[in-house]
Design an enzyme around this catalytic site. Structure first.
Site, PDB file in Angstrom:
ATOM      1  N   HIS A  41       0.880  -1.170   0.000  1.00 41.74           N
ATOM      2  CA  HIS A  41       0.000   0.000   0.000  1.00 41.74           C
ATOM      3  C   HIS A  41       0.922   1.225   0.000  1.00 41.74           C
ATOM      4  CE1 HIS A  41      -2.837   2.948   1.691  1.00 41.74           C
ATOM      5  NE2 HIS A  41      -3.812   2.105   1.410  1.00 41.74           N
ATOM      6  N   GLN A  56      -4.137  -5.010   7.071  1.00 45.07           N
ATOM      7  CA  GLN A  56      -5.104  -5.967   6.532  1.00 45.07           C
ATOM      8  C   GLN A  56      -5.068  -7.320   7.234  1.00 45.07           C
ATOM      9  OE1 GLN A  56      -7.438  -5.159   4.574  1.00 45.07           O
ATOM     10  NE2 GLN A  56      -6.739  -3.262   3.652  1.00 45.07           N
TER      11      GLN A  56
END
Lengths: 406, 151
Positions: free
Chosen positions: A118, A198
């Site tokens: 990310h 996550q």
């Protein structure tokens, strides 16, 4: 009616209208227990923590520090002082980049990241690399999204100072072999920074078992309020680091020109802290532990399998990452032939289905997999089979809406 | 107009069968317009003679709304004077942002007026205005858009 349906009763937003919320990887929903805990804090013990000498401030401090202990236990930290509260994963990773990276990476050194990071676990390292004239090295996954042993052993070298790796990819849903990577990185003298945004909502994390020197995560993806996150850092490392932000309540003694800093973790928590939401995070951890990761994993696998089986029957849909539903952490990223993902998302929204479309803040991965943009359905334990079936039905009509045949 | 109707009646035709998509030989002005949130990416090419836009083409990729909008825009601006086209861009952007609502102004946009309902879809505003913004930028600041390959 299964357990998921029971849990749904705790989420008011999931019981309003007929919306299907499949954007849990962006942010989860929050149960009443979390919202009530935050509200209760402000109703009964609100005062500025860590400062006042009166009852309310003492109560606020106690609740804030209890939340820290709860987080430490949740991710398997050795001691509560190793937990620093931040706003979110992004802030946690910036803290590491500024306070550790800038000081410990020199010209010619290498920082290893994966191409699936990310942007929050890429841009801080790009900054460190540029500023300190270090080199950024990328680990690349295979077709199934797996970073092989050969890959990390060939790219992590004696020059590597930092290995920054996402625990679970927010696009592919794949769980990276963090433990193995960390072991190898440590043998080369590097430290390991893990982006756990996550993973923490979906699996039991133990930072010591993983071998993480730093581990960052956000509360809002695991049912806590937005604006509270945490950074775990190994005690010895945190102790040596300089503060990230300076200001109130992170000091020991201040003169006109100099200051000595408070002990960790307060050294890294300048200004009034977000105690209300830390209490919310503690309540979210209680909620998750009550549901249990066994059920969370079982429900996500069941739904992901149903979803991927359904998608595989639509020949115009391409799914990214592993072919095994168990390796997706509830995240299924896909494209529809001939239809831009934003149109997919808009048409689905017309049917009250919420999915993400775009580059998912992972542009280098998009370039790597050769997709400018993708759509992503991401599930959580409170989603149901009925929702997956309705989603598949709506999705199967998108191409028709977009002018492709009947 | 609801979204699916908008796609079916207006957007799909221009998206799937565009009239002005392609590359122009020796355009006078060329500018790339990018919408980073969606990945819409167009290169607009204009031929301008005596202050009149005599041809417009675009290349690139993006969502159906961005592509249809720029195709419709090309339809509208060919044959228009530069200042007229700039004025239309102002009207279109105003319409999409919900700031221009009087029918007379909007009617001047002809077919492009059909996108008025995008005003109710905040997430898609940038897609709809990408082409118009790019065109306005290249006419107002031609120095940014000079075709480098032209003699």
């Amino acid at each position: 009616m299964g357990r998921a349906t029971d849990y749904r009763k705790d989420f008011d937003i999931l019981n309003t209208g007929d919306y299907i919320y499949f954007d849990n990887a962006a942010t989860s929903q929050r149960p009443r227990q979390v919202l009530d805990a935050v509200s209760e804090f402000y109703k009964t013990s609100n005062a500025n923590p860590l400062r006042g000498l009166y009852d309310w401030s003492v109560a606020a401090t106690e609740q804030y520090e209890n939340a820290r202990k709860k987080v430490a236990g949740f991710i398997g930290a050795n001691r509560a002082e190793e937990i620093i509260f931040t706003r979110n994963t992004t802030e946690s990773l910036n803290l590491v980049a500024y306070s550790y990276g800038m000081e410990n990476v020199s010209e010619g050194d290498e920082i290893v990241v994966t191409v699936m990071e990310h942007h929050s676990n890429l841009l801080p390292w790009q900054m460190v690399a540029k500023k300190n004239k270090a080199k950024l090295i990328f680990l690349e996954p295979d077709e199934e999204g797996v970073i092989s042993k050969e890959e990390y052993e060939s790219k992590i070298t004696d020059k590597t100072k930092i290995v920054a790796v996402g625990h679970v990819s927010n696009v592919m849903g794949v769980t990276n072999p963090v433990k193995e990577i960390a072991e190898y990185a440590h043998s080369k003298g590097a430290i390991v920074v893990v982006d756990g945004a996550q993973s923490t909502p979906h699996m039991k994390v133990n930072v010591q078992d993983l071998g993480a020197d730093f581990f960052a995560f956000s509360g809002h993806k695991m049912m806590a309020p937005m604006g509270i996150g945490a950074l775990y850092g190994r005690y010895e490392l945190l102790e040596k680091m300089q503060p990230f932000l300076t200001g109130g309540e992170m000091i020991e003694y201040v003169t006109r020109t100099d200051a000595t800093y408070a002990e960790i973790p307060h050294k890294f928590e300048a200004g009034t802290v977000n105690a209300g939401d830390a209490v919310g995070l503690a309540a979210a951890i209680d909620y998750i532990e009550n549901v249990g990761f066994d059920f969370i994993i079982e429900q996500e696998h069941k739904l992901t399998k149903l979803l991927m089986d359904g998608l595989s029957k639509m020949p115009y849909i391409k799914v990214y990452g592993s072919s095994d539903p168990a390796k997706h952490c509830g995240i299924v990223t896909f494209t529809v032939d001939g239809v831009h993902p934003h149109d997919v998302s808009s048409v689905l929204n017309d049917d009250h289905v919420c999915v993400r479309a775009g580059h998912h803040c992972a542009q280098p991965l998009m370039q790597f997999i050769g997709a400018g943009s993708t759509a992503r359905a991401s599930l959580y334990f409170y989603n149901t089979e009925e929702e997956v079936e309705r989603f598949l039905d709506k999705l199967s009509k998108v191409r028709e809406v977009m002018g492709y045949g009947a | 107009m609801e979204l699916k109707q908008l796609y079916r009646e207006i957007v799909n035709e221009h998206n799937l069968h565009p009239t002005h998509k392609g590359t122009m030989e020796n355009p006078d002005l060329v500018l790339r317009g990018v919408n980073p949130s969606c990945g819409d990416d167009i290169t607009l090419q204009l031929r301008v003679q005596d202050d009149v836009i005599t041809d417009a083409k675009y290349d690139g990729s993006g969502c159906a709304i961005s592509q249809a909008s720029v195709d419709m825009m090309a339809d509208q601006i060919i044959g228009k004077k530069k200042d007229e086209a700039i004025k239309m861009a102002g009207t279109f952007v105003g319409m999409i942002k919900g700031e221009v609502t009087d029918e007379e102004s909007i009617e001047a946009l002809d077919e492009a007026a059909a996108l008025q309902d995008v005003a109710h879809m905040p997430a898609r505003v940038k897609c709809a205005v990408l082409g118009w913004h790019t065109m306005q930028e290249m006419l107002e600041h031609p120095e940014k858009a000079l075709n480098q390959t032209n003699e």
